[in-house]
Design a protein around this motif. Structure first.
Motif, PDB file in Angstrom:
ATOM      1  N   LEU A   1       6.584   5.936 -14.661  1.00  0.00           N
ATOM      2  CA  LEU A   1       6.809   5.982 -13.212  1.00  0.00           C
ATOM      3  C   LEU A   1       7.328   7.346 -12.761  1.00  0.00           C
ATOM      4  CD1 LEU A   1       8.284   2.468 -12.336  1.00  0.00           C
ATOM      5  CD2 LEU A   1       5.928   3.243 -12.354  1.00  0.00           C
ATOM      6  N   ARG A   2       6.765   8.414 -13.284  1.00  0.00           N
ATOM      7  CA  ARG A   2       7.138   9.751 -12.832  1.00  0.00           C
ATOM      8  C   ARG A   2       6.667   9.983 -11.400  1.00  0.00           C
ATOM      9  NH1 ARG A   2      11.207  11.369 -16.038  1.00  0.00           N
ATOM     10  NH2 ARG A   2      10.741  10.797 -18.184  1.00  0.00           N
ATOM     11  N   LEU A   3       5.527   9.412 -11.066  1.00  0.00           N
ATOM     12  CA  LEU A   3       5.003   9.512  -9.706  1.00  0.00           C
ATOM     13  C   LEU A   3       5.143   8.197  -8.950  1.00  0.00           C
ATOM     14  CD1 LEU A   3       1.697  11.501 -10.429  1.00  0.00           C
ATOM     15  CD2 LEU A   3       3.866  12.418  -9.582  1.00  0.00           C
ATOM     16  N   GLY A   4       5.224   7.093  -9.671  1.00  0.00           N
ATOM     17  CA  GLY A   4       5.342   5.786  -9.034  1.00  0.00           C
ATOM     18  C   GLY A   4       6.772   5.469  -8.644  1.00  0.00           C
ATOM     19  N   TYR A   5       6.982   4.240  -8.175  1.00  0.00           N
ATOM     20  CA  TYR A   5       8.326   3.866  -7.737  1.00  0.00           C
ATOM     21  C   TYR A   5       8.529   2.360  -7.822  1.00  0.00           C
ATOM     22  CZ  TYR A   5       5.807   2.956  -3.344  1.00  0.00           C
ATOM     23  OH  TYR A   5       4.909   2.513  -2.395  1.00  0.00           O
ATOM     24  N   LEU A   6       9.806   1.966  -7.882  1.00  0.00           N
ATOM     25  CA  LEU A   6      10.220   0.571  -7.835  1.00  0.00           C
ATOM     26  C   LEU A   6      11.369   0.516  -6.838  1.00  0.00           C
ATOM     27  CD1 LEU A   6       9.880  -2.291  -9.090  1.00  0.00           C
ATOM     28  CD2 LEU A   6      11.730  -1.675 -10.671  1.00  0.00           C
ATOM     29  N   HIS A   7      11.069   0.090  -5.612  1.00  0.00           N
ATOM     30  CA  HIS A   7      12.052   0.121  -4.524  1.00  0.00           C
ATOM     31  C   HIS A   7      12.521  -1.283  -4.175  1.00  0.00           C
ATOM     32  CE1 HIS A   7      10.786   4.345  -2.867  1.00  0.00           C
ATOM     33  NE2 HIS A   7      11.328   4.392  -4.066  1.00  0.00           N
ATOM     34  N   LEU A   8      13.820  -1.420  -3.988  1.00  0.00           N
ATOM     35  CA  LEU A   8      14.418  -2.684  -3.560  1.00  0.00           C
ATOM     36  C   LEU A   8      14.566  -2.649  -2.048  1.00  0.00           C
ATOM     37  CD1 LEU A   8      15.656  -5.391  -4.375  1.00  0.00           C
ATOM     38  CD2 LEU A   8      17.847  -4.213  -4.673  1.00  0.00           C
ATOM     39  N   LEU A   9      13.862  -3.566  -1.373  1.00  0.00           N
ATOM     40  CA  LEU A   9      13.785  -3.551   0.087  1.00  0.00           C
ATOM     41  C   LEU A   9      14.087  -4.930   0.664  1.00  0.00           C
ATOM     42  CD1 LEU A   9      10.319  -1.727   0.281  1.00  0.00           C
ATOM     43  CD2 LEU A   9      12.552  -0.633   0.494  1.00  0.00           C
ATOM     44  N   SER A  10      14.438  -4.949   1.939  1.00  0.00           N
ATOM     45  CA  SER A  10      14.513  -6.231   2.636  1.00  0.00           C
ATOM     46  C   SER A  10      13.085  -6.702   2.905  1.00  0.00           C
ATOM     47  CB  SER A  10      15.259  -6.074   3.960  1.00  0.00           C
ATOM     48  OG  SER A  10      14.496  -5.281   4.873  1.00  0.00           O
ATOM     49  N   ARG A  11      12.927  -7.964   3.256  1.00  0.00           N
ATOM     50  CA  ARG A  11      11.596  -8.489   3.573  1.00  0.00           C
ATOM     51  C   ARG A  11      10.949  -7.687   4.701  1.00  0.00           C
ATOM     52  NH1 ARG A  11      13.101 -13.129   4.526  1.00  0.00           N
ATOM     53  NH2 ARG A  11      12.568 -14.211   2.593  1.00  0.00           N
ATOM     54  N   GLU A  12      11.743  -7.342   5.711  1.00  0.00           N
ATOM     55  CA  GLU A  12      11.223  -6.599   6.858  1.00  0.00           C
ATOM     56  C   GLU A  12      10.827  -5.174   6.463  1.00  0.00           C
ATOM     57  OE1 GLU A  12      13.411 -10.030   7.934  1.00  0.00           O
ATOM     58  OE2 GLU A  12      14.121  -8.262   6.816  1.00  0.00           O
ATOM     59  N   GLU A  13      11.621  -4.550   5.609  1.00  0.00           N
ATOM     60  CA  GLU A  13      11.291  -3.195   5.156  1.00  0.00           C
ATOM     61  C   GLU A  13       9.999  -3.185   4.342  1.00  0.00           C
ATOM     62  OE1 GLU A  13      15.731  -1.165   4.688  1.00  0.00           O
ATOM     63  OE2 GLU A  13      14.913  -2.416   3.067  1.00  0.00           O
ATOM     64  N   ALA A  14       9.817  -4.193   3.506  1.00  0.00           N
ATOM     65  CA  ALA A  14       8.595  -4.280   2.707  1.00  0.00           C
ATOM     66  C   ALA A  14       7.380  -4.480   3.606  1.00  0.00           C
ATOM     67  CB  ALA A  14       8.706  -5.420   1.700  1.00  0.00           C
ATOM     68  N   GLU A  15       7.506  -5.344   4.594  1.00  0.00           N
ATOM     69  CA  GLU A  15       6.395  -5.578   5.513  1.00  0.00           C
ATOM     70  C   GLU A  15       6.052  -4.309   6.278  1.00  0.00           C
ATOM     71  OE1 GLU A  15       7.683  -8.812   7.937  1.00  0.00           O
ATOM     72  OE2 GLU A  15       7.346 -10.332   6.373  1.00  0.00           O
ATOM     73  N   HIS A  16       7.076  -3.575   6.686  1.00  0.00           N
ATOM     74  CA  HIS A  16       6.844  -2.327   7.405  1.00  0.00           C
ATOM     75  C   HIS A  16       6.142  -1.309   6.504  1.00  0.00           C
ATOM     76  CE1 HIS A  16       7.469   0.929  10.266  1.00  0.00           C
ATOM     77  NE2 HIS A  16       7.962   1.656   9.268  1.00  0.00           N
ATOM     78  N   ARG A  17       6.568  -1.230   5.246  1.00  0.00           N
ATOM     79  CA  ARG A  17       5.982  -0.275   4.308  1.00  0.00           C
ATOM     80  C   ARG A  17       4.492  -0.549   4.080  1.00  0.00           C
ATOM     81  NH1 ARG A  17       8.259   2.318  -0.367  1.00  0.00           N
ATOM     82  NH2 ARG A  17      10.296   2.134   0.645  1.00  0.00           N
TER      83      ARG A  17
ATOM     84  N   HIS B   1       4.812   0.402  -7.066  1.00  0.00           N
ATOM     85  CA  HIS B   1       3.542   1.123  -7.028  1.00  0.00           C
ATOM     86  C   HIS B   1       3.511   2.007  -8.265  1.00  0.00           C
ATOM     87  CE1 HIS B   1       0.026   3.297  -5.862  1.00  0.00           C
ATOM     88  NE2 HIS B   1       0.049   2.879  -4.616  1.00  0.00           N
ATOM     89  N   LEU B   2       2.532   1.788  -9.131  1.00  0.00           N
ATOM     90  CA  LEU B   2       2.480   2.498 -10.408  1.00  0.00           C
ATOM     91  C   LEU B   2       1.960   3.923 -10.293  1.00  0.00           C
ATOM     92  CD1 LEU B   2       1.189  -0.355 -12.739  1.00  0.00           C
ATOM     93  CD2 LEU B   2       3.502   0.585 -12.620  1.00  0.00           C
ATOM     94  N   MET B   3       1.214   4.209  -9.236  1.00  0.00           N
ATOM     95  CA  MET B   3       0.616   5.535  -9.067  1.00  0.00           C
ATOM     96  C   MET B   3      -0.164   5.914 -10.330  1.00  0.00           C
ATOM     97  SD  MET B   3       1.329   6.401  -5.949  1.00  0.00           S
ATOM     98  CE  MET B   3       1.195   8.176  -5.772  1.00  0.00           C
ATOM     99  N   LEU B   4      -0.200   7.211 -10.650  1.00  0.00           N
ATOM    100  CA  LEU B   4      -0.998   7.693 -11.777  1.00  0.00           C
ATOM    101  C   LEU B   4      -0.193   7.618 -13.068  1.00  0.00           C
ATOM    102  CD1 LEU B   4      -3.724   9.055 -12.522  1.00  0.00           C
ATOM    103  CD2 LEU B   4      -2.581  11.255 -12.218  1.00  0.00           C
ATOM    104  N   GLY B   5      -0.697   6.884 -14.040  1.00  0.00           N
ATOM    105  CA  GLY B   5      -0.068   6.844 -15.349  1.00  0.00           C
ATOM    106  C   GLY B   5       0.959   5.759 -15.561  1.00  0.00           C
ATOM    107  N   GLY B   6       1.275   4.969 -14.538  1.00  0.00           N
ATOM    108  CA  GLY B   6       2.266   3.920 -14.701  1.00  0.00           C
ATOM    109  C   GLY B   6       1.673   2.660 -15.316  1.00  0.00           C
ATOM    110  N   PHE B   7       2.496   1.935 -16.080  1.00  0.00           N
ATOM    111  CA  PHE B   7       2.066   0.643 -16.627  1.00  0.00           C
ATOM    112  C   PHE B   7       3.292  -0.181 -16.986  1.00  0.00           C
ATOM    113  CE2 PHE B   7       2.583   3.355 -20.307  1.00  0.00           C
ATOM    114  CZ  PHE B   7       3.056   2.529 -21.318  1.00  0.00           C
ATOM    115  N   LEU B   8       3.085  -1.467 -17.234  1.00  0.00           N
ATOM    116  CA  LEU B   8       4.170  -2.399 -17.529  1.00  0.00           C
ATOM    117  C   LEU B   8       4.046  -2.935 -18.945  1.00  0.00           C
ATOM    118  CD1 LEU B   8       4.094  -4.517 -14.228  1.00  0.00           C
ATOM    119  CD2 LEU B   8       5.472  -2.482 -14.711  1.00  0.00           C
ATOM    120  N   TYR B   9       5.187  -3.340 -19.504  1.00  0.00           N
ATOM    121  CA  TYR B   9       5.165  -4.013 -20.805  1.00  0.00           C
ATOM    122  C   TYR B   9       6.245  -5.083 -20.812  1.00  0.00           C
ATOM    123  CZ  TYR B   9       4.913  -4.966 -25.767  1.00  0.00           C
ATOM    124  OH  TYR B   9       4.742  -5.596 -26.974  1.00  0.00           O
ATOM    125  N   TRP B  10       5.882  -6.263 -21.283  1.00  0.00           N
ATOM    126  CA  TRP B  10       6.789  -7.417 -21.347  1.00  0.00           C
ATOM    127  C   TRP B  10       7.001  -7.763 -22.814  1.00  0.00           C
ATOM    128  CZ3 TRP B  10       9.815 -10.702 -18.591  1.00  0.00           C
ATOM    129  CH2 TRP B  10      10.027 -11.996 -19.072  1.00  0.00           C
TER     130      TRP B  10
END
Length: 269
Positions: free
Chosen positions: A109-125, A73-82
């Motif tokens: 990503l000061r406000l955003g996040y990159l979380h590693l979750l199980s499939r069940e945790e992601a579905e719950h989130r 989730h990028l929240m405010l100000g987040g972006f990606l670069y490849w």
């Protein structure tokens, strides 16, 4: 904040580049961005293959061969670069993932996040999110029922992720303008035909924004001609004081609940 069209653009472009590719390295510059110690995060990712890139609302899900999910989730100000090490941006990345000679940089990503979750945790989130605005199963009738549950103003309902997933400040104002409705109009005052018009405007604006690559300012990669293509097509958002493209009346910049709101009093009711 990136919304549905921006995250869908990322999803499409990253699916082409990451699916079937193995993660060959991870660099964590800010441990608060992730949800576990950096060593454990790296250990679970390196060597793991990306199987699919999906989107839910404003989130991007990187599905991994192990069954785990990277939830972004990028929240405010987040972006990606490849890119490569040679053409990286002059910006600090909170997380960098290597895929062969290329790297995916997670910036802002000061406000955003990159979380590693199980499939069940992601579905719950993600379970509390409302339906996708462009889901074929969402009809004008079911959209009307969602709106009828709310008693406040249109903008409040449209940006509420429990009502609809993926719409934020920009597209709430844009689709209201397309429908000729004021974003601060109270929902109980809407006539049935106005609710139907709003539904079709939502579909039209979001589809157009997705096809044009959303409004992100930074391209995803060097030579990217898609990302940000909607920037010049916003009709009211961030255009306070400019003439309305439909009627010529000056666009109003207002504030509601600490959010910017843009609309035209000349052609929105």
């Amino acid at each position: 904040m990136p919304e549905l069209p921006e995250m869908e653009t990322y999803r499409r472009l990253l699916q082409q580049r990451l699916a079937g590719q193995a993660n060959t390295g991870v660099s964590i510059q800010r441990e608060k961005t992730i949800n576990m110690p950096a060593a454990a995060f790296e250990d679970q990712l390196i060597g793991n293959t990306f199987t699919a890139i999906e989107r839910r609302g404003k989130h991007v899900l990187f599905r991994l061969q192990s069954g785990s999910v990277l939830l972004l989730h990028l929240m405010l100000g987040g972006f990606l670069y490849w890119g490569t090490e040679e053409d990286k941006l002059e910006r600090t990345a909170q997380v960098t993932i290597s895929v062969g000679s290329h790297l995916l940089y997670f910036h802002g990503l000061r406000l955003g996040y990159l979380h590693l979750l199980s499939r069940e945790e992601a579905e719950h989130r993600l379970a509390a999110l409302g339906p996708e605005p462009l889901d074929p199963l969402l009809t004008a009738e079911s959209f009307a029922r969602l709106m009828q549950k709310k008693r406040g103003v249109l903008k409040a309902a449209l940006v509420d992720q429990h009502v609809l997933a993926g719409i934020g400040n920009c597209y709430a104002d844009e689709l209201c303008h397309h429908a000729g409705l004021l974003p601060l109009r109270r929902i109980p005052s809407l006539r049935p035909e106005e609710g139907t018009k709003l539904f079709h405007s939502m579909q039209a604006v979001l589809r157009d924004a997705v096809e044009r690559g959303g409004y992100m300012e930074t391209p995803l990669f060097r030579g990217d001609r898609l990302t940000g293509g909607y920037n010049d097509h916003c009709r009211v958002y961030d255009r306070g004081g400019e003439p309305c493209p439909r009627c010529g009346h000056a666009i109003t910049r207002d504030e509601w609940s600490s959010r910017k709101v843009f609309y035209c009093t000349g052609c929105q009711q």
